[in-house]
Structure formats: C-alpha cells, structure tokens
Scaffold this motif. Structure first.
Motif, short mmCIF file in Angstrom:
data_model
loop_
_atom_site.label_atom_id
_atom_site.label_comp_id
_atom_site.label_asym_id
_atom_site.label_seq_id
_atom_site.Cartn_x
_atom_site.Cartn_y
_atom_site.Cartn_z
N PHE A 1 0.84 -1.19 0.00
CA PHE A 1 0.00 0.00 0.00
C PHE A 1 0.88 1.25 0.00
O PHE A 1 1.59 1.52 0.97
N GLY A 2 0.85 2.00 -1.10
CA GLY A 2 1.62 3.22 -1.20
C GLY A 2 2.93 3.06 -1.96
O GLY A 2 3.92 3.72 -1.62
N GLU A 3 2.95 2.22 -2.97
CA GLU A 3 4.18 2.04 -3.76
C GLU A 3 4.30 3.24 -4.69
O GLU A 3 3.95 3.21 -5.86
N ILE A 4 4.76 4.33 -4.11
CA ILE A 4 4.84 5.64 -4.76
C ILE A 4 6.30 6.06 -4.81
O ILE A 4 7.00 6.00 -3.79
N VAL A 5 6.78 6.45 -5.98
CA VAL A 5 8.20 6.76 -6.15
C VAL A 5 8.43 8.26 -6.17
O VAL A 5 7.49 9.07 -6.19
N LEU A 6 9.70 8.64 -6.18
CA LEU A 6 10.07 10.04 -5.99
C LEU A 6 9.49 10.97 -7.04
O LEU A 6 9.14 12.11 -6.74
N GLU A 7 9.38 10.50 -8.27
CA GLU A 7 8.84 11.39 -9.31
C GLU A 7 7.36 11.69 -9.10
O GLU A 7 6.83 12.64 -9.66
N GLU A 8 6.70 10.90 -8.26
CA GLU A 8 5.29 11.11 -7.96
C GLU A 8 5.09 11.87 -6.65
O GLU A 8 4.19 12.71 -6.53
N SER A 9 5.94 11.56 -5.67
CA SER A 9 5.84 12.22 -4.37
C SER A 9 7.07 11.88 -3.54
O SER A 9 7.57 10.76 -3.59
N GLU A 10 7.56 12.85 -2.77
CA GLU A 10 8.57 12.53 -1.77
C GLU A 10 7.95 11.55 -0.77
O GLU A 10 6.76 11.61 -0.46
N VAL A 11 8.77 10.65 -0.24
CA VAL A 11 8.23 9.60 0.62
C VAL A 11 7.52 10.18 1.84
O VAL A 11 6.48 9.65 2.28
N SER A 12 8.03 11.28 2.39
CA SER A 12 7.42 11.85 3.59
C SER A 12 6.24 12.75 3.28
O SER A 12 5.66 13.35 4.19
N TRP A 13 5.88 12.85 2.01
CA TRP A 13 4.69 13.59 1.63
C TRP A 13 3.52 12.66 1.28
O TRP A 13 2.43 13.13 0.96
N ILE A 14 3.76 11.37 1.32
CA ILE A 14 2.69 10.41 1.01
C ILE A 14 1.67 10.46 2.13
O ILE A 14 1.97 10.13 3.28
N GLU A 15 0.46 10.89 1.82
CA GLU A 15 -0.55 11.10 2.86
C GLU A 15 -1.34 9.83 3.15
O GLU A 15 -1.85 9.17 2.25
N HIS A 16 -1.43 9.52 4.42
CA HIS A 16 -2.11 8.31 4.87
C HIS A 16 -3.21 8.67 5.88
O HIS A 16 -3.46 9.83 6.19
N GLY A 17 -3.81 7.65 6.39
CA GLY A 17 -4.78 7.73 7.47
C GLY A 17 -4.67 6.45 8.25
O GLY A 17 -3.58 5.89 8.40
N ASP A 18 -5.78 5.93 8.71
CA ASP A 18 -5.81 4.66 9.44
C ASP A 18 -5.75 3.51 8.44
O ASP A 18 -6.65 3.34 7.62
N ILE A 19 -4.68 2.71 8.50
CA ILE A 19 -4.53 1.59 7.56
C ILE A 19 -5.03 0.28 8.16
O ILE A 19 -5.04 -0.75 7.49
N GLY A 20 -5.48 0.32 9.40
CA GLY A 20 -5.98 -0.88 10.05
C GLY A 20 -7.09 -1.61 9.30
O GLY A 20 -7.11 -2.84 9.28
N PRO A 21 -8.04 -0.87 8.67
CA PRO A 21 -9.11 -1.57 7.97
C PRO A 21 -8.64 -2.52 6.86
O PRO A 21 -9.36 -3.45 6.50
#
Length: 307
Positions: free
Chosen positions: A99-119
């Motif tokens: 979940f969140g296989e996003i690379v640098l050209e799409e977003s810096e890793v610390s800018w990937i926005e999340h929420g509760d992943i428990g579900p």
C-alpha cells in the motif's frame, strides 16, 4: 534505492501495470497487479479502481500493489484504504498487499498522505505480506493475524505510536519485520524504549528477520540489540540505511554473539575503515554488508531516505 523507481516484481511475481493508459492483456493469476493513478486530477484513483474491478478477474489476484492515488485524498471517499477494503470480497485469494508504492517522481516519501490503515488488515485476514510506504498522517491500532508472515514499513519517519502498535500486535506467524524509523524531522519519533516489545523476543515467536533501518538513532539501537533476547533466534539482522557509526558497531561486537546470523546488513553507514575490518574479522561466517560508507568524519549523519 528501489524507492526511486517502481518495483518490477512483488511477492515473487512480475508486475502487471494497470493505469489510465495501460490495461495489460495478461492472465490475472501469476502477476502482482499495480493500480496507479497518473496525474493530479482529484478522484482519478477511484475511477481507475472501479475500472480495474470491472476489467480484471480479481478472484485470481494473489498480490496487489496500490500505487499513486493523487494528492490530498486522505479522509475522503477516494482514499484507497476504503476503496480497497470495501472490495475485499472481490479478492478471496489475496495474500500480499503493498500500500503506497509511490516513487520520488510522484511524491517525496514523507509527503505520502495516509490515514488509518488498520481496515486493510481487518478486511483481508488471510494476508501473509503487508508493505506500507509513507507515514504522513499514518495511524495504526495493534493488529491481530494468524496469517501475516511479513510486515514492512518504508518511511522517512515512522511515528512512535505506530511502532508501539506494531509491538503490541498479536502476530504469531510473523517471520520478517522491517521498520524504517527515519528522522525526527519527518515524524520519526520512536525511541529505543518504544522498540522494547520487539527486542524482548516474546511478541513474535516466529521472527527470523528484523530490520530496524533508515534510523537516525542507529547507534542507540545497536546498543540495545547487544543484549536483546530477540537476536538469538534471528537469521538476519539489518541496521541498513541509517546513521550507524563506530559507537554502534562497537556495541554490536561487544554484545551477544552474532555468529549464528546468515546476514548482517549495515549498508549506508558512517563506520571507519578500522572498525569495518574488526566487524568482518569477528564475523567470518556471516554475510556482512558494509557497502555505501559515508564520511565517518561528517558532523551531520544522515539517513538514506528522509524527505
């Protein structure tokens, strides 16, 4: 670093890329399917996900990679956690989820926005592997799973409450745990004390690989590992990508024996040449990775993945 480019395989399977411009004509089985939005249009991922469900025989999918979903989708109906979890009945054979296989050209890793992943774990109780990249807004309650064998967090800063949630989880089958702890500047607030349940060795009786990686506090972690009960049962240990120096390396050598390990991964470090030789000499039968030596005299030690 794989974080700078998209993976080409996952869970031992080649990637089938499903985007707005790509609909692979391959069998659903035998591939790890990556669903990835392109561009910044709001709601693009939700539309793409609906088309994916209508196009691919998801009952045959065993590995799913959720890629870029666009900016600021957290907290609304387009956030992929809800979309994926709500479709769980369409994936009876899903065993691996990134979940969140996003690379640098799409977003810096610390800018990937999340929420509760428990579900996601609740929706897929048979998951054997779960990978998460990014930690902005990341929330997690302690997990319960009899199936999960691999759990990985790739972040520039892993919040302490997430680390504590992992340590409080009931995962009797867990064999492989990777935590990219990162730096305080990007939300990496965990301390060695927060790692105590993991280091104690009782929480995860099947654990064979432990990665406490990309850590600004690598020397402190090394000192804690020197006497940590979990180490005796490990086959591989990683403090890679972090700010390890001679102090941490000395702690590892002075602590409990590490000769039972198959691999000790310390790549990307600030260890001096003489200490490198001491580590190698002390562990002749261990595959020790001490590549990517940074300047040991550098006043500011940096982790490999931050912003």
């Amino acid at each position: 670093m794989t974080i700078s480019r998209h993976i080409t395989e996952y869970a031992g399977l080649p990637i089938a890329e499903f985007t707005s411009r790509s609909t692979p004509d391959v069998p659903a089985a035998g591939h790890a399917w990556r669903v990835r939005a392109e561009g910044y249009k709001e709601g693009a991922f939700a539309k793409l996900w609906a088309r994916f469900l209508d196009t691919v025989d998801t009952a045959e999918v065993t590995a799913l990679v959720v890629g870029y979903w666009g900016p600021s989708e957290r907290g609304n109906a387009n956030y992929p956690v809800s979309l994926v979890a709500d479709a769980a009945d369409r994936f009876p054979n899903l065993r691996s989820l990134f979940f969140g296989e996003i690379v640098l050209e799409e977003s810096e890793v610390s800018w990937i926005e999340h929420g509760d992943i428990g579900p996601l774990l609740a929706a897929f109780p048979d998951l054997e592997r779960f990978d998460v990249r990014g930690s902005e807004g990341l929330r997690l309650e302690p997990l319960k799973s009899d199936a999960l064998k691999t759990l990985r967090f790739e972040t520039g800063g892993l919040p302490a409450d997430v680390v504590r949630a992992v340590g409080a989880s009931e995962l009797p089958a867990l064999e492989h745990l990777d935590l990219w702890l990162g730096t305080d500047e990007y939300g990496g607030s965990a301390t060695v004390a927060d790692l105590a349940p993991v280091l104690g060795g009782e929480r995860f009786p099947a654990l064979r690989h432990l990665g406490l990686e990309n850590a600004e506090i690598a020397d402190e972690i090394a000192a804690a590992l020197a006497g940590a009960p979990v180490v005796a049962r490990l086959e591989s240990l990683s403090l890679a990508l972090g700010a390890l120096g001679d102090e941490g390396a000395e702690a590892l050598l002075a602590g409990q024996p590490l000769t039972h390990l198959r691999k000790l991964d310390l790549h990307h470090h600030f260890v001096t040449d003489p200490m490198i030789e001491r580590v190698r000499a002390a562990l002749p039968g261990v595959d020790v990775d001490l590549a990517e030596q940074e300047d040991p005299d550098e006043d500011w030690r940096f982790v490999a993945v931050a912003e």
